[in-house]
Design a protein around this motif. Sequence first.
Motif: not given
Length: 125
Positions: A67-91
Amino acid sequence: QLQLVESGGGLVQPGGSLRLSCAASGFTFDDYAIGWFRQAPGKEREGVSYITVGGSTSYVDSVKGRYTISRDNAKNTVYLKINSVKLEDTGIYYCAASRNRPLFRLYVASSYQYWGQGTQVTVSS
């Protein structure tokens, strides 16, 4: 009107990737730490990552390296990138905003003043 709106969820195969977004409006975004919480089926909501006002990041052990979290204050947005997704990431993934709370409490849901409605992530082959 104060809002946090998540997007980017959906159905993804194991090993795939996706990026969640959390768009904020109606408050001073720069003044808030943003956390991502996940609620798996039949389980309580748990914090998985947060990013501070200054951009420092934190992850629970189960998602570190994927997981990688980042924020872009100019866009008032936060992102969460999820790589190598696993079954337990479901939710359902929720973003939330917290102001003036100590770092050690940023995995605690009650530390957050504002919440989005969530976006569903389903991992299935």
